[in-house]
Design an enzyme around this catalytic site. Structure first.
Site, PDB file in Angstrom:
ATOM      1  N   ASP A  79       0.866  -1.181   0.000  1.00  0.00           N
ATOM      2  CA  ASP A  79       0.000   0.000   0.000  1.00  0.00           C
ATOM      3  C   ASP A  79       0.901   1.230   0.000  1.00  0.00           C
ATOM      4  OD1 ASP A  79      -3.236   0.208   0.630  1.00  0.00           O
ATOM      5  OD2 ASP A  79      -2.145   2.071   0.996  1.00  0.00           O
TER       6      ASP A  79
ATOM      7  N   CYS B 258     -15.617  -1.934  -3.635  1.00  0.00           N
ATOM      8  CA  CYS B 258     -16.832  -1.585  -2.894  1.00  0.00           C
ATOM      9  C   CYS B 258     -17.557  -0.490  -3.679  1.00  0.00           C
ATOM     10  CB  CYS B 258     -16.516  -1.144  -1.470  1.00  0.00           C
ATOM     11  SG  CYS B 258     -15.306   0.180  -1.342  1.00  0.00           S
TER      12      CYS B 258
END
Length: 467
Positions: free
Chosen positions: A258, A359
């Site tokens: 990340d 999402c």
């Protein structure tokens, strides 16, 4: 009263796009998080109504030192809430001076709109929708305990266990201190909507992970066996990573990437609390990772859950009711990154199975990205049929899109989600060669690495044995 000042500060932060309601509430360090969150959400929901009443009553003109966000919170308590808490402090006398006028303007607004109930004043998009009915899903962390032990614990604490759910109706009927075992995931418990377990000792000890059911599906569908080498390409905040580690029983390796240093630091804390010991965190761009790097030559599983618009997130649907779809410009930029990330992931030579998830509810970030990657893969990968009994499938935008999964509050009583499972059509030569020569391989010197920031999880606390 500190509650009202804290609520006003959160509302101002949301308006200035400093974060979500939930994030700002937890960052406020206010002791009663549940109370603050509920007050902010309800005030935000009635925001337009409160603005109209405050303007009609001339409150801010009369009280020039009263800030708009604080005024909104106070007027909500007076007209729609449970009355001033803790006596209202120094704010109650101020509102008392304007109480008659505020209530008169509120009543006049109802008459003008021809409604009798407070809720009918809300715009259609601001009324409680399916998102507010989504139950609280709680994943049992099998690195530390097991479902049977957690179920027994809650029963001893006065909760009523209703057995395994058999339908969505069972979930909708949950109330009070009742809970169920999910019908699909054996480690997932289901509590009534709005159940708050953030302060629960089992959550704080890492035995429970507060994770929506749809968010649990990517790791479940990737299904890496113990001993696997796995890449979690866009890993923070880490719930899916901890789920992968649990499925792998902490055996094997998870390479988690990340770019956000703060999110990675928080993720390291989460993984330590969850007892994860098989994960290597790196503050690096997944797109910059070379598939030919020997460190990843055994990677057969990749979980790719890239940055997206978040249009399916429950918190966004609850905090920003009626919010529209992201702009075309933003969707184009996000989809471009997602396509690059997915195509890059498919170039890892030993890759056998990949799960792509978002999402988001937007076709541009979901079916379109998968179709583009399938075109680029030249038949090397195929869409694997995922959970044939799942009721909500991918949009019919290309042949085979029905193998993809979608989720939403309306159809699956979960957050909005999209999932695609891609499998290699045939075993690559590199895997066959590796398997054939594995007994005779000798360790080779590690290649020279460029400096990277690493985060290591602390030693795992003791586990709760499964009996």
């Amino acid at each position: 009263m500190a509650l009202y000042a804290a609520a006003a500060a959160v509302l101002a932060g949301v308006e200035n796009r400093q974060g979500s309601i939930k994030g700002l509430v937890y960052a406020s360090r206010f002791q009663n998080v549940k109370q603050l969150y509920a007050l902010v959400c309800e005030t935000q929901r009635y925001s337009a109504v409160l603005d109209t009443v405050i303007a009609s009553a001339g409150l801010l003109r009369a009280e020039k030192k009263l800030r708009p966000h604080l005024a909104k919170v106070l007027v909500y308590e007076l007209l729609l809430g449970r009355g001033f808490r803790g006596g209202g402090g120094r704010w109650k006398p101020l509102l008392d001076r304007h109480q008659v006028r505020l209530k008169a303007e509120f009543a006049r607004l109802k008459v003008h709109r021809g409604v009798s109930r407070n809720e009918d004043l809300l715009e259609l998009g601001c009324r409680p929708g399916p998102a507010s009915q989504v139950p609280r899903f709680v994943r049992v962390n099998t690195l530390k305990t097991c479902s049977d032990n957690v179920i027994d614990y809650f029963k001893r604490k006065g909760f009523s266990y209703q057995g395994q759910a058999s339908s969505l109706e069972d979930l909708k009927a949950l109330k009070g201190k009742c809970f169920l075992l999910d019908s699909l995931l054996p480690e997932l418990l289901v509590f009534p909507a709005q159940t708050d377990l953030h302060e629960h000792p089992l959550y704080q000890a890492g035995h429970l992970i507060l994770q929506d059911k749809a968010s649990c599906l990517p790791a479940m569908l990737l299904a890496p066996p113990p001993g696997s080498h796995v890449i979690d390409a866009c890993a923070a905040p880490g719930n899916k990573t901890s789920h992968l580690a649990a499925l792998m029983k902490n055996q094997g390796k998870i390479f988690a990437f990340d770019l956000d240093a703060k999110r990675l630091a928080s993720m390291a804390t989460l993984l330590a609390r969850a007892g994860v010991s098989c994960c290597q965190l790196a503050e690096e761009d997944f797109l910059a990772i070379s598939p030919s790097d020997q460190r990843y030559h055994q990677v057969q599983y990749i979980l790719l859950d890239p940055s997206c618009s978040g249009s399916g997130m429950l918190t966004r649907q609850l905090e920003e009711p009626g919010a529209g779809t992201p702009s075309k410009e933003r969707l184009h930029a996000l989809a471009g990154f997602q396509q690059r990330a997915l195509c890059h992931a498919l170039t890892f030579p030993s890759l056998q199975r990949l799960v792509y998830s978002t999402c988001s509810l937007c076709q541009e970030e979901n079916e379109d990205v998968v179709w583009h990657a399938m075109q680029q893969s030249s038949g090397t990968f195929r869409l694997a049929p995922a959970l044939p009994s799942w009721p909500h499938r991918g949009l019919s935008t290309f042949l085979g899109s029905e193998h993809c999964l979608r989720a939403s509050p309306e159809t699956t009583l979960t957050g909005g989600f999209f999932i695609a499972v891609l499998e290699r059509v045939e075993v690559p030569i590199s895997v066959l060669q590796a398997e054939a020569s594995a007994p005779e391989l000798t360790p080779s010197p590690a290649p020279k690495r460029r400096r990277r920031r690493r985060y290591k999880a602390a030693a795992a606390p003791s586990t709760l044995p499964c009996t």
